[in-house]
Design a protein around this motif. Sequence first.
Motif, short mmCIF file in Angstrom:
data_model
loop_
_atom_site.label_atom_id
_atom_site.label_comp_id
_atom_site.label_asym_id
_atom_site.label_seq_id
_atom_site.Cartn_x
_atom_site.Cartn_y
_atom_site.Cartn_z
N GLY A 1 -89.46 28.82 -28.87
CA GLY A 1 -88.31 28.62 -29.74
C GLY A 1 -87.18 29.62 -29.59
O GLY A 1 -86.15 29.50 -30.27
N LEU A 2 -87.32 30.61 -28.70
CA LEU A 2 -86.28 31.65 -28.60
C LEU A 2 -84.96 31.10 -28.09
O LEU A 2 -83.90 31.40 -28.64
CB LEU A 2 -86.76 32.78 -27.68
CG LEU A 2 -87.71 33.81 -28.26
CD1 LEU A 2 -88.05 34.85 -27.21
CD2 LEU A 2 -87.09 34.48 -29.48
N LYS A 3 -85.02 30.31 -27.03
CA LYS A 3 -83.79 29.78 -26.42
C LYS A 3 -82.98 29.00 -27.45
O LYS A 3 -81.77 29.19 -27.57
CB LYS A 3 -84.14 28.89 -25.23
CG LYS A 3 -82.94 28.28 -24.54
CD LYS A 3 -83.37 27.39 -23.38
CE LYS A 3 -82.17 26.72 -22.72
NZ LYS A 3 -82.59 25.83 -21.59
N GLU A 4 -83.66 28.15 -28.20
CA GLU A 4 -82.97 27.31 -29.20
C GLU A 4 -82.43 28.16 -30.35
O GLU A 4 -81.32 27.92 -30.86
CB GLU A 4 -83.94 26.25 -29.75
CG GLU A 4 -84.41 25.23 -28.72
CD GLU A 4 -85.51 25.74 -27.80
OE1 GLU A 4 -85.80 25.05 -26.81
OE2 GLU A 4 -86.06 26.84 -28.06
N ALA A 5 -83.21 29.16 -30.77
CA ALA A 5 -82.81 29.98 -31.92
C ALA A 5 -81.55 30.80 -31.64
O ALA A 5 -80.66 30.89 -32.48
CB ALA A 5 -83.95 30.90 -32.33
N VAL A 6 -81.46 31.38 -30.43
CA VAL A 6 -80.35 32.30 -30.16
C VAL A 6 -79.11 31.59 -29.60
O VAL A 6 -78.05 32.23 -29.49
CB VAL A 6 -80.77 33.43 -29.19
CG1 VAL A 6 -81.94 34.21 -29.77
CG2 VAL A 6 -81.11 32.89 -27.81
N ALA A 7 -79.22 30.32 -29.31
CA ALA A 7 -78.06 29.58 -28.78
C ALA A 7 -76.90 29.63 -29.78
O ALA A 7 -77.06 29.28 -30.95
CB ALA A 7 -78.45 28.13 -28.51
#
Length: 251
Positions: free
Chosen positions: A43-49
């Motif tokens: 979920g990191l990529k989606e969260a920090v976008a």
Amino acid sequence: MKIVVIGGTGLIGSKTVAILRQGGHEVVAASPNSGVNTITGEGLKEAVAGAQVVIDLANSPSFEDKAVLQFFETSGRNLLPAETAAGVPHHVALSIVGIDRTVDNGYFRAKVAQEKLIKASGIPYTIIRATQFLEFLGTIAASSADGNLVRLSPGLFQPIAADDVAAIVADVALGAPQNGIVEIAGPERAPFNEIIARYLKAIGDPREVVRDPEARYWGGRVEERSLVPLGEARLGGIGFDEWIRRSRAAA
């Protein structure tokens, strides 16, 4: 402004999230329970976008030397590249005053490793080094107990209230990256043993606090100024008596 708070459901995280949301910001309270995991990368990529700021308040579930080092290194090596890929312009992390002056404390060594990863990442950053939280005085007393005695160093101590930490973290997050360290502490400084004695008296705990220069703090030896800022620091506004009053009111 979109702000991602890693560890957004913890003691400091939940307070910081509330302050930023009250200010009208879009805040993601990221945690494994919300599908954002800095250890697995989930979920990191989606969260920090699209985030303008990422605040890292995550903490290791284990304080064992090897486990805590692995936690902060793994977390940093997953989170920071995700921020770089997303073009996040400000990384804020909460660290600890004095971590580079107490090398025999495994938790402090792990936080030093975390700071090194941040500095090497190329992301504009601000590291906030805080003194110990007033909320952990009871835990410290318990860990230092020897029967009915509590053995503590007379080294200087300047604990800060979690509410003050959260307010400063939120303020720093809304400002420009410092590309350096901001130190924060409580408004009152006194010997470690005296502050814990004051706390135990305030809560009606009859244990006696013993001044012991050889007493360890989470495994580390405490010198006179190991745990307090050596230079300029931002001070919180909540003193010991006010913190005790608020704690009783909330109980």
